[in-house]
Design a protein around this motif. Structure first.
Motif, PDB file in Angstrom:
ATOM      1  N   SER B 122       0.794  -1.224   0.000  1.00  0.00           N
ATOM      2  CA  SER B 122       0.000   0.000   0.000  1.00  0.00           C
ATOM      3  C   SER B 122       0.829   1.278   0.000  1.00  0.00           C
ATOM      4  O   SER B 122       0.513   2.212  -0.719  1.00  0.00           O
ATOM      5  CB  SER B 122      -0.985  -0.009   1.160  1.00  0.00           C
ATOM      6  N   PHE B 123       1.902   1.305   0.779  1.00  0.00           N
ATOM      7  CA  PHE B 123       2.645   2.566   0.834  1.00  0.00           C
ATOM      8  C   PHE B 123       3.348   2.864  -0.494  1.00  0.00           C
ATOM      9  O   PHE B 123       3.353   3.999  -0.966  1.00  0.00           O
ATOM     10  CB  PHE B 123       3.646   2.542   1.996  1.00  0.00           C
ATOM     11  N   VAL B 124       3.909   1.815  -1.112  1.00  0.00           N
ATOM     12  CA  VAL B 124       4.565   2.001  -2.409  1.00  0.00           C
ATOM     13  C   VAL B 124       3.539   2.483  -3.445  1.00  0.00           C
ATOM     14  O   VAL B 124       3.815   3.366  -4.262  1.00  0.00           O
ATOM     15  CB  VAL B 124       5.221   0.689  -2.880  1.00  0.00           C
ATOM     16  N   PHE B 125       2.328   1.918  -3.372  1.00  0.00           N
ATOM     17  CA  PHE B 125       1.264   2.312  -4.284  1.00  0.00           C
ATOM     18  C   PHE B 125       0.899   3.778  -4.065  1.00  0.00           C
ATOM     19  O   PHE B 125       0.723   4.542  -5.028  1.00  0.00           O
ATOM     20  CB  PHE B 125       0.052   1.406  -4.060  1.00  0.00           C
ATOM     21  N   ILE B 127       2.797   6.134  -2.874  1.00  0.00           N
ATOM     22  CA  ILE B 127       3.897   6.953  -3.418  1.00  0.00           C
ATOM     23  C   ILE B 127       3.722   7.124  -4.921  1.00  0.00           C
ATOM     24  O   ILE B 127       3.772   8.222  -5.461  1.00  0.00           O
ATOM     25  CB  ILE B 127       5.260   6.272  -3.141  1.00  0.00           C
ATOM     26  N   LEU B 128       3.470   5.983  -5.583  1.00  0.00           N
ATOM     27  CA  LEU B 128       3.344   5.989  -7.031  1.00  0.00           C
ATOM     28  C   LEU B 128       2.190   6.880  -7.474  1.00  0.00           C
ATOM     29  O   LEU B 128       2.323   7.696  -8.398  1.00  0.00           O
ATOM     30  CB  LEU B 128       3.108   4.542  -7.489  1.00  0.00           C
ATOM     31  N   LEU B 129       1.041   6.760  -6.802  1.00  0.00           N
ATOM     32  CA  LEU B 129      -0.135   7.544  -7.188  1.00  0.00           C
ATOM     33  C   LEU B 129       0.136   9.040  -7.029  1.00  0.00           C
ATOM     34  O   LEU B 129      -0.168   9.831  -7.923  1.00  0.00           O
ATOM     35  CB  LEU B 129      -1.345   7.139  -6.341  1.00  0.00           C
ATOM     36  N   ALA B 131       3.022  10.518  -6.983  1.00  0.00           N
ATOM     37  CA  ALA B 131       4.050  10.934  -7.937  1.00  0.00           C
ATOM     38  C   ALA B 131       3.442  11.144  -9.320  1.00  0.00           C
ATOM     39  O   ALA B 131       3.800  12.079 -10.027  1.00  0.00           O
ATOM     40  CB  ALA B 131       5.174   9.908  -7.996  1.00  0.00           C
ATOM     41  N   ILE B 132       2.504  10.288  -9.701  1.00  0.00           N
ATOM     42  CA  ILE B 132       1.901  10.410 -11.024  1.00  0.00           C
ATOM     43  C   ILE B 132       0.942  11.601 -11.094  1.00  0.00           C
ATOM     44  O   ILE B 132       0.915  12.339 -12.067  1.00  0.00           O
ATOM     45  CB  ILE B 132       1.190   9.099 -11.408  1.00  0.00           C
ATOM     46  N   LYS B 134       1.054  14.282  -9.328  1.00  0.00           N
ATOM     47  CA  LYS B 134       1.707  15.496  -8.829  1.00  0.00           C
ATOM     48  C   LYS B 134       1.232  15.777  -7.403  1.00  0.00           C
ATOM     49  O   LYS B 134       0.037  15.750  -7.136  1.00  0.00           O
ATOM     50  CB  LYS B 134       1.428  16.723  -9.714  1.00  0.00           C
ATOM     51  N   GLY B 212       4.414  10.153   6.187  1.00  0.00           N
ATOM     52  CA  GLY B 212       5.454   9.443   5.438  1.00  0.00           C
ATOM     53  C   GLY B 212       5.635  10.031   4.047  1.00  0.00           C
ATOM     54  O   GLY B 212       6.756  10.253   3.592  1.00  0.00           O
ATOM     55  N   PHE B 215       7.242  13.386   4.291  1.00  0.00           N
ATOM     56  CA  PHE B 215       8.655  13.217   4.632  1.00  0.00           C
ATOM     57  C   PHE B 215       9.483  12.925   3.381  1.00  0.00           C
ATOM     58  O   PHE B 215      10.582  13.420   3.208  1.00  0.00           O
ATOM     59  CB  PHE B 215       8.812  12.083   5.645  1.00  0.00           C
ATOM     60  N   LEU B 216       8.918  12.124   2.473  1.00  0.00           N
ATOM     61  CA  LEU B 216       9.638  11.765   1.246  1.00  0.00           C
ATOM     62  C   LEU B 216       9.594  12.891   0.220  1.00  0.00           C
ATOM     63  O   LEU B 216      10.097  12.755  -0.887  1.00  0.00           O
ATOM     64  CB  LEU B 216       9.044  10.500   0.630  1.00  0.00           C
ATOM     65  N   LEU B 218       6.691  14.293  -0.877  1.00  0.00           N
ATOM     66  CA  LEU B 218       5.475  14.196  -1.690  1.00  0.00           C
ATOM     67  C   LEU B 218       4.298  14.916  -1.036  1.00  0.00           C
ATOM     68  O   LEU B 218       3.152  14.617  -1.322  1.00  0.00           O
ATOM     69  CB  LEU B 218       5.119  12.731  -1.941  1.00  0.00           C
TER      70      LEU B 218
END
Lengths: 328, 277
Positions: B122-125, B127-129, B131-132, B134, B212, B215-216, B218
């Motif tokens: 879930s967290f990687v997802f 991040i991806l969402l 990032a895509i 914006k 999170g 912090f990254l 995003l």
């Protein structure tokens, strides 16, 4: 049918359930890629600094980006099936190669974390359940409650403040002291030294989780009829706890370990970017800054596949270990 | 209501959690009154230690007030946590209700979709969402919603499965009530208590995910948040520990309070579960 035959069919059936999930994730990946602003050619043109519209159209034709969406999807599926996840222009490397390179540090971090979190979690949960409502139980429960609510990245930073900056016990970042050119055992010791803080940070959250689960699982087992029988037979409490209850209480905790792998991958993105651990998570963090979408999608795909594979493996091991589980 | 409160108050840590949560909400509400200036504003001498130069909790590399950031960040965390949870609960109820009520093919299709979303890390997802799409407050809420609804869907499905064959539902069928009416007016109110408990715990998870992401890097660049403060302060960890420390404590205390409230609600709303102990 014999028992082993049943298990074989069960494994085959579970495998066939895993395949559509992976396929769906690949398709999802494709649409996410299309949802993003700009395509690979825009990135290439941006990298090159300037490109004429004619040249860009030519490139699009070369990559098949001018074809209708369903055709592009088929091409994408074919590429993924042959492990071609595209090209990372930032790193000037194929995404799949890059990912494999960075996979091992993450695997090392995750395996040590799982071992520590499950080991200590089982131990603490057992202590809390045996000493129910004593000070031990309270301390362990409060500890679990607090770690459960702490953001991982903050724990990591505080660890660095205390153990690296003030006490100087552990290095702040990286996986090894590259400049020292250690070999053999020295290198192993060096990596282990770097591994301590990231592992503790990543394990804390799961430690809390497993402690709470183990405690609940033990208490549930204590209420079962077989415990009453064991007491009636005159077994000592010690024997009941360690031989009977513990064994049965372990099963649900070990299953959860498989389920939690997905969450742990997310946690490792954070922990790796805090400690600059050169694994997949760090790579994901770097790709965010470099706007390297191909790479990010590749990592996403691999971590999803990893979750499916781990869940399958746990399930299969389980069907061998626990005869009560229905395999037919 | 009185009975509910007395059951809730039996769990003392839950009362404490509620007290802390009320304080955090109060802090968020009066943030603009005590710190009327923009929290991104450069308020004074950079890297002041807590207590010095008029900074109660110190200032960061650019001279931004850490205390002001925490007060304004409370608004962000609570807002994102609440909105994302409401959206996730809404989607989860739709999926779970239809799947549990109709069963068969509908159930198969909806649960396959849920399964896929549960499998994806879930967290990687998230991040991806983000990032895509914006980074913005909307994209963060959408990402958290997308990764949080499957749990609710499973829960609601289970409740609907166990309730749909009860007499009161059969009685509704007999008097010719429509399916929609039975789902919304008859069955759903009966499974609200577990949904409220899970929802309250989800707010805590949502706040953790939001911090999170921020912090990254995003987070929404125009909105102050605790995760952003920590992310911005980490480069100065060696010389200015306070920039990272205090926002982290704010996250910890808030999430802990919400978790305690969730457990208290669980005790108060599902009393049968606790009677065994």
């Amino acid at each position: 049918m014999s028992k082993s035959g049943k298990v074989f069919w069960h494994i085959l059936r579970r495998l066939s359930q895993g395949v559509p999930i992976i396929l769906a994730i690949v398709v999802l990946n494709f649409f996410l890629l299309n949802l993003a602003e700009g395509d690979a050619v825009d990135v290439l043109a941006g990298e090159a600094g300037s490109a004429t519209p004619e040249y860009m159209a030519e490139l699009r034709a070369k990559f098949g980006l001018d074809k209708p969406l369903p055709v592009q999807l088929l091409v994408y599926l074919k590429n993924v099936a042959s492990l071609d996840l595209g090209y990372s222009f930032r790193h000037d490397m194929a995404v799949s190669e890059l990912i494999i390179d960075r996979f091992w540090p993450t695997l090392l971090l995750m395996v040590t974390t799982i071992i520590i979190a499950i080991g200590f979690g089982i131990f603490l949960g057992l202590m809390a359940a045996v000493g129910l409502n004593t000070w031990k139980d309270s301390v362990i429960s409060v500890f679990a409650l607090i770690t459960y609510a702490t953001p991982l990245f903050w724990v990591g930073l505080m660890m660095i403040v205390v153990f690296s900056i003030h006490l100087g016990w552990f290095p702040t970042s990286g996986m090894e002291t590259v400049a020292a050119f250690y070999e053999g055992w020295d290198r192993v010791v060096d990596i282990a030294h770097h591994l301590v803080l990231p592992t503790i940070t990543l394990s804390l959250f799961y430690l809390a989780l497993y402690t709470r689960m183990m405690r609940a699982s033990m208490l549930e087992q204590y209420g079962q009829d077989y415990v009453v029988t064991a007491r009636a037979k005159g077994l000592t409490e010690r024997r009941i706890t360690f031989v009977h209850v513990l064994r049965n209480a372990l099963l649900p905790v070990v299953t959860m370990a498989g389920v939690q792998v997905g969450a742990m991958i997310g946690g490792s993105v954070i922990v790796e970017s805090v400690f600059a651990w050169p694994g997949l998570g760090m790579l994901a963090f770097e790709s965010l800054f470099a706007r390297d979408l191909n790479l990010l999608l590749g990592i996403f795909l691999l971590s999803s596949v990893l979750v499916v594979v781990v869940n399958l493996t746990v399930d299969v091991i389980y069907s061998f270990l626990d005869p009560r589980i229905e395999v037919s | 209501m009185n009975e509910f409160w007395s059951r809730y108050a039996r769990n003392r840590s839950a009362v404490m959690g509620l007290g802390i949560l009320v304080l955090v909400i109060f802090m968020a509400a009066i943030a603009s009154l005590i710190f009327p200036d923009d929290p991104f504003r450069l308020a004074g001498i950079p890297l002041s230690v807590p207590g010095a130069n008029g900074f109660f909790l110190g200032s960061d590399t650019l001279g931004r007030d850490v205390a002001s950031g925490i007060a304004h960040g409370a608004k962000t965390s609570l807002l994102i946590g609440l909105v994302a949870t409401f959206a996730a609960v809404f989607i989860g109820i739709i999926f779970g209700a239809f799947s549990g009520y109709y069963g068969g093919l509908v159930d198969d299709i909806l649960m396959r979709i849920t399964e896929i979303f549960q499998t994806i890390p879930s967290f990687v997802f998230a991040i991806l969402l983000v990032a895509i799409m914006k980074p913005s407050i909307e994209s963060i809420v959408i990402a958290i919603t997308v990764v949080s609804w499957p749990g609710v869907a499973r829960l609601v499905r289970g409740e609907f499965l166990s309730l749909k064959n009860r007499e009161f539902v059969q009685a509704c069928h007999t008097i010719g009530m429509s399916d929609m009416r039975i789902i919304v007016r008859e069955i759903l109110p009966n499974c609200l208590s577990p949904i409220i408990v899970v929802g309250s715990l989800m707010v805590a998870t949502a706040i953790l995910i939001e911090s999170g992401l921020a912090f990254l890097g995003l987070g929404d660049p125009n909105i102050m948040s605790w995760g952003f403060q920590i992310g911005a302060g980490r480069t100065m960890l060696r010389s200015a520990w306070w920039v990272c420390t205090f926002p982290g404590i704010a996250i910890l205390v808030t999430v802990l309070a919400i978790n305690l409230v969730g457990e208290g609600l669980n005790d108060a709303l599902n009393p049968r579960l606790r009677e065994g102990n």
